[in-house]
Design a protein around this motif. Sequence first.
Motif, PDB file in Angstrom:
ATOM      1  N   ARG A 222     -71.685 -27.774  -9.539  1.00  0.00           N
ATOM      2  CA  ARG A 222     -70.684 -27.321  -7.802  1.00  0.00           C
ATOM      3  C   ARG A 222     -70.612 -25.968  -7.855  1.00  0.00           C
ATOM      4  NH1 ARG A 222     -70.147 -31.928 -10.272  1.00  0.00           N
ATOM      5  NH2 ARG A 222     -69.975 -34.148  -8.878  1.00  0.00           N
TER       6      ARG A 222
ATOM      7  N   ILE B 178     -60.374 -24.285 -21.058  1.00  0.00           N
ATOM      8  CA  ILE B 178     -59.483 -24.653 -22.273  1.00  0.00           C
ATOM      9  C   ILE B 178     -58.502 -25.881 -21.004  1.00  0.00           C
ATOM     10  CG2 ILE B 178     -57.558 -24.655 -23.574  1.00  0.00           C
ATOM     11  CD1 ILE B 178     -57.845 -21.343 -23.743  1.00  0.00           C
ATOM     12  N   LEU B 179     -58.980 -26.618 -21.777  1.00  0.00           N
ATOM     13  CA  LEU B 179     -57.312 -27.840 -21.284  1.00  0.00           C
ATOM     14  C   LEU B 179     -55.955 -27.970 -21.881  1.00  0.00           C
ATOM     15  CD1 LEU B 179     -60.224 -30.891 -19.018  1.00  0.00           C
ATOM     16  CD2 LEU B 179     -58.787 -28.276 -18.047  1.00  0.00           C
ATOM     17  N   VAL B 180     -54.984 -28.298 -21.373  1.00  0.00           N
ATOM     18  CA  VAL B 180     -54.203 -29.234 -22.191  1.00  0.00           C
ATOM     19  C   VAL B 180     -53.650 -29.813 -21.494  1.00  0.00           C
ATOM     20  CG1 VAL B 180     -54.245 -26.667 -23.302  1.00  0.00           C
ATOM     21  CG2 VAL B 180     -52.764 -27.151 -21.429  1.00  0.00           C
TER      22      VAL B 180
ATOM     23  N   GLY C 221     -53.089 -32.627 -18.369  1.00  0.00           N
ATOM     24  CA  GLY C 221     -54.254 -32.172 -17.984  1.00  0.00           C
ATOM     25  C   GLY C 221     -55.342 -32.413 -19.153  1.00  0.00           C
TER      26      GLY C 221
ATOM     27  N   ILE D 221     -57.224 -30.566  -8.723  1.00  0.00           N
ATOM     28  CA  ILE D 221     -57.996 -31.375  -8.118  1.00  0.00           C
ATOM     29  C   ILE D 221     -57.009 -33.093  -7.598  1.00  0.00           C
ATOM     30  CG2 ILE D 221     -58.780 -31.994 -10.537  1.00  0.00           C
ATOM     31  CD1 ILE D 221     -61.621 -31.763  -7.774  1.00  0.00           C
ATOM     32  N   ASP D 222     -56.562 -32.895  -8.771  1.00  0.00           N
ATOM     33  CA  ASP D 222     -55.314 -34.132  -8.444  1.00  0.00           C
ATOM     34  C   ASP D 222     -53.548 -33.798  -8.053  1.00  0.00           C
ATOM     35  OD1 ASP D 222     -56.826 -35.551 -10.458  1.00  0.00           O
ATOM     36  OD2 ASP D 222     -56.089 -34.494 -12.116  1.00  0.00           O
TER      37      ASP D 222
ATOM     38  N   GLU E 254     -51.389 -31.841  -7.555  1.00  0.00           N
ATOM     39  CA  GLU E 254     -50.851 -31.410  -8.044  1.00  0.00           C
ATOM     40  C   GLU E 254     -50.201 -29.545  -8.614  1.00  0.00           C
ATOM     41  OE1 GLU E 254     -49.908 -35.112 -10.876  1.00  0.00           O
ATOM     42  OE2 GLU E 254     -50.833 -33.767 -11.999  1.00  0.00           O
TER      43      GLU E 254
ATOM     44  N   MET F 136     -66.541 -27.652  -1.213  1.00  0.00           N
ATOM     45  CA  MET F 136     -66.137 -27.906  -3.123  1.00  0.00           C
ATOM     46  C   MET F 136     -66.881 -26.349  -3.448  1.00  0.00           C
ATOM     47  SD  MET F 136     -65.204 -29.584  -4.484  1.00  0.00           S
ATOM     48  CE  MET F 136     -65.227 -30.405  -6.223  1.00  0.00           C
ATOM     49  N   LEU F 137     -68.280 -25.564  -2.949  1.00  0.00           N
ATOM     50  CA  LEU F 137     -69.294 -25.319  -3.500  1.00  0.00           C
ATOM     51  C   LEU F 137     -68.372 -24.201  -3.269  1.00  0.00           C
ATOM     52  CD1 LEU F 137     -72.524 -25.733  -2.339  1.00  0.00           C
ATOM     53  CD2 LEU F 137     -71.754 -26.000  -4.672  1.00  0.00           C
ATOM     54  N   HIS F 138     -67.746 -23.322  -2.834  1.00  0.00           N
ATOM     55  CA  HIS F 138     -67.391 -21.786  -2.819  1.00  0.00           C
ATOM     56  C   HIS F 138     -65.834 -21.528  -2.610  1.00  0.00           C
ATOM     57  CE1 HIS F 138     -70.896 -19.699  -3.642  1.00  0.00           C
ATOM     58  NE2 HIS F 138     -71.526 -20.658  -2.778  1.00  0.00           N
ATOM     59  N   PRO F 139     -65.178 -22.009  -3.168  1.00  0.00           N
ATOM     60  CA  PRO F 139     -63.636 -22.321  -3.561  1.00  0.00           C
ATOM     61  C   PRO F 139     -62.896 -20.924  -3.435  1.00  0.00           C
ATOM     62  CG  PRO F 139     -63.904 -23.457  -4.875  1.00  0.00           C
ATOM     63  CD  PRO F 139     -65.600 -22.836  -4.987  1.00  0.00           C
ATOM     64  N   TYR F 140     -64.085 -20.198  -4.522  1.00  0.00           N
ATOM     65  CA  TYR F 140     -62.990 -18.595  -4.404  1.00  0.00           C
ATOM     66  C   TYR F 140     -62.805 -17.406  -3.395  1.00  0.00           C
ATOM     67  CZ  TYR F 140     -64.153 -21.099  -9.011  1.00  0.00           C
ATOM     68  OH  TYR F 140     -64.321 -22.070  -9.754  1.00  0.00           O
TER      69      TYR F 140
ATOM     70  N   HIS G 182     -58.956 -28.282 -12.340  1.00  0.00           N
ATOM     71  CA  HIS G 182     -59.436 -29.440 -13.077  1.00  0.00           C
ATOM     72  C   HIS G 182     -57.352 -29.515 -13.646  1.00  0.00           C
ATOM     73  CE1 HIS G 182     -58.740 -32.721 -16.553  1.00  0.00           C
ATOM     74  NE2 HIS G 182     -60.241 -33.198 -15.772  1.00  0.00           N
ATOM     75  N   SER G 183     -56.977 -30.649 -13.296  1.00  0.00           N
ATOM     76  CA  SER G 183     -55.318 -30.166 -14.349  1.00  0.00           C
ATOM     77  C   SER G 183     -55.671 -29.804 -15.892  1.00  0.00           C
ATOM     78  CB  SER G 183     -54.353 -31.074 -14.234  1.00  0.00           C
ATOM     79  OG  SER G 183     -55.036 -32.283 -14.406  1.00  0.00           O
ATOM     80  N   GLY G 184     -54.451 -28.913 -16.192  1.00  0.00           N
ATOM     81  CA  GLY G 184     -54.442 -29.008 -17.588  1.00  0.00           C
ATOM     82  C   GLY G 184     -55.210 -27.838 -17.429  1.00  0.00           C
ATOM     83  N   ARG G 185     -56.143 -27.020 -16.634  1.00  0.00           N
ATOM     84  CA  ARG G 185     -57.413 -25.805 -17.676  1.00  0.00           C
ATOM     85  C   ARG G 185     -56.049 -24.897 -17.056  1.00  0.00           C
ATOM     86  NH1 ARG G 185     -57.025 -20.629 -13.513  1.00  0.00           N
ATOM     87  NH2 ARG G 185     -59.369 -20.053 -14.321  1.00  0.00           N
TER      88      ARG G 185
ATOM     89  N   HIS H 149     -61.109 -14.567 -11.582  1.00  0.00           N
ATOM     90  CA  HIS H 149     -61.567 -15.932 -12.306  1.00  0.00           C
ATOM     91  C   HIS H 149     -61.189 -16.022 -13.692  1.00  0.00           C
ATOM     92  CE1 HIS H 149     -64.683 -14.925  -8.276  1.00  0.00           C
ATOM     93  NE2 HIS H 149     -63.435 -16.093  -7.991  1.00  0.00           N
TER      94      HIS H 149
ATOM     95  N   GLU I 269     -61.636 -17.163 -16.604  1.00  0.00           N
ATOM     96  CA  GLU I 269     -62.641 -17.616 -17.953  1.00  0.00           C
ATOM     97  C   GLU I 269     -63.805 -16.203 -17.831  1.00  0.00           C
ATOM     98  OE1 GLU I 269     -62.074 -19.728 -15.730  1.00  0.00           O
ATOM     99  OE2 GLU I 269     -61.134 -22.206 -16.374  1.00  0.00           O
TER     100      GLU I 269
ATOM    101  N   ARG J  37     -68.734 -13.894 -11.609  1.00  0.00           N
ATOM    102  CA  ARG J  37     -67.157 -13.300 -10.408  1.00  0.00           C
ATOM    103  C   ARG J  37     -66.287 -12.371 -11.183  1.00  0.00           C
ATOM    104  NH1 ARG J  37     -67.875 -19.202 -10.212  1.00  0.00           N
ATOM    105  NH2 ARG J  37     -69.178 -18.959  -7.720  1.00  0.00           N
TER     106      ARG J  37
END
Lengths: 324, 324
Positions: A97, A104-106, A109, B51-52, B54, B143-147, B178-181, B218, B220, B261
């Motif tokens: 995507r 890292i996920l914690v 999540g 994505i959830d 929250e 979805m492809l470019h949410p940045y 993702h939650s927890g990221r 970004h 990561e 990025r």
Amino acid sequence: MAVHGGACAKFDPSIGEDCSYACGTGTVESALTDLERIEKFNCGFGSHLTIDQEVECEASFMSSKNMSFGAVGAISNVFHPSKVARHLASNNWWKQRDLLHPLILVGRGAEKYAVRNDFPTCNPEELISNQAKDSYEKYLHRMLHPYDTHDTVGAISINVNNMEAESATSSGGIVLKHSGRLGHSCVYGSGTWSERRQYEEPGDLYSERTISIVSTGHGEHLVKADFCRGIATRVLDDEEGILYSDIIREFLRDKMESRARFGGIAMIADKFNERMSLEFLVFHNTRYLPAAVRGRDNKIQVYESKFDPDSCTDDKFVIESFRL
Amino acid sequence: MAVHGGACAKFDPSIGEDCSYACGTGTVESALTDLERIEKFNCGFGSHLTIDQEVECEASFMSSKNMSFGAVGAISNVFHPSKVARHLASNNWWKQRDLLHPLILVGRGAEKYAVRNDFPTCNPEELISNQAKDSYEKYLHRMLHPYDTHDTVGAISINVNNMEAESATSSGGIVLKHSGRLGHSCVYGSGTWSERRQYEEPGDLYSERTISIVSTGHGEHLVKADFCRGIATRVLDDEEGILYSDIIREFLRDKMESRARFGGIAMIADKFNERMSLEFLVFHNTRYLPAAVRGRDNKIQVYESKFDPDSCTDDKFVIESFRL
């Protein structure tokens, strides 16, 4: 391929045997899965309890292939956090995507990720062993020095066919840790490093060197020193054939605060200009570091490295190194 | 002292005004507290939704004094994560018990820490703004470019009386994460760095240099590059007076994957052998990086650095630098 059972305070010959068994399973993932099942290791079932008497695990996985990395932390609903970390490292969902792949996920999540990807889950209480409960009681009463316990386990491998490296660590953290505390397994560069580097040589030739390294010990100090990446970088940068033990000693002197508690490392690397000549090395300042290694001949050997800090005058650590 | 409002995709003059106001509050902590209240910044109230759907915030704080560091991640129950990070960095509880001071607390554990230390807490829903809900809907459909959104905010300071530096970042993470990221704010060395280094000179003289730096973008990629520590180390290691902009360019070339990025940085540092000569610098490859700076004269200036990647031929980023 090698497996270590964590920096330990006390000698226990059964730990070496378990490492040997795990080493025979074939991959760093299956080796850690094995240790995460056994109560005496500080990972998965049997992890140290937090100060709130819960278990929170962490694990990371790294491969030299694309330098892929995944880690989970403060996760309490799976028996095998190392499997979740490995899955995260190699999951293509984000790439497909064009999204940023999380490293890292914690917490909640990470737990959701495990559920969504069909890992068998458990109630957090199922990870609490009797031995962990006993340790908790014991150390709560002598709050001041809870660190002579069992630490993060790890596994490292270099595939001699394609020279790709893999490494993984799994940990229940330090006994009495604050809940939510992330240790070095969760921090990129600190707990695990696998890298294969190619060097251009004169005459359009390529030379390469590969390293796989994991650390165990007092997480915060390992994080501050950027431990595994730091040592790997020095090893891969060296073109003069400096002894690995000297590289590590110098790294500790430069990068660790002198009063920092440490732990140990296990590492496999090939020498520059000596491809196919792998060396396995353990280095620690704890009383004991149990490990098992499987070499080219597929024979597994147990190395139980011991150290008596009281009888030591100079360097306050021990190193053992073997050709594989 | 300087405050930036995060790497942005679009110019919005009101952001510079808010940065200017926050910059006048006096400390990096109070500046971030300010931004965490304002819906348009991606931190505290107004943070991007996971994505959830929250909100999970992260923040870190670092001081050059004892190199103290604290970070919280995946925390959903406080309006001001940066205050919790600062509290963790300076909490003596562990030191008094000779326990390892945790660097990072996440998820439920971070939330417990906030409650136990009497931070006013909130329901996670109270952190969700209408603007964040709108962004979520918008980006879910493309979805492809949410940045091309708003990123981590930060504040940096050097106290000209004692030359101690402080830096802090606060973030709601990437939209649709993702939650927890965990992003770069939570990783030691990546999101924030403050260091004061003393150099021994001939004749028993000491020289020193101080730096304070924060990154946005970004996460990561910033984590993989060990971003803020990496740049700070090169600046502090330099003894030849290389331009900061050249140091940063070289760092990006060496340490960032070419297709990575990026985002931006804000930095204050003094020149080697030019104590009391502070330089403020922003560097980014996003369309906009709003910042405000308060110099020695206590006057606050707004810098709204813009960049058009389409009209750029050579370096794909812009740098702006000012004497303070």
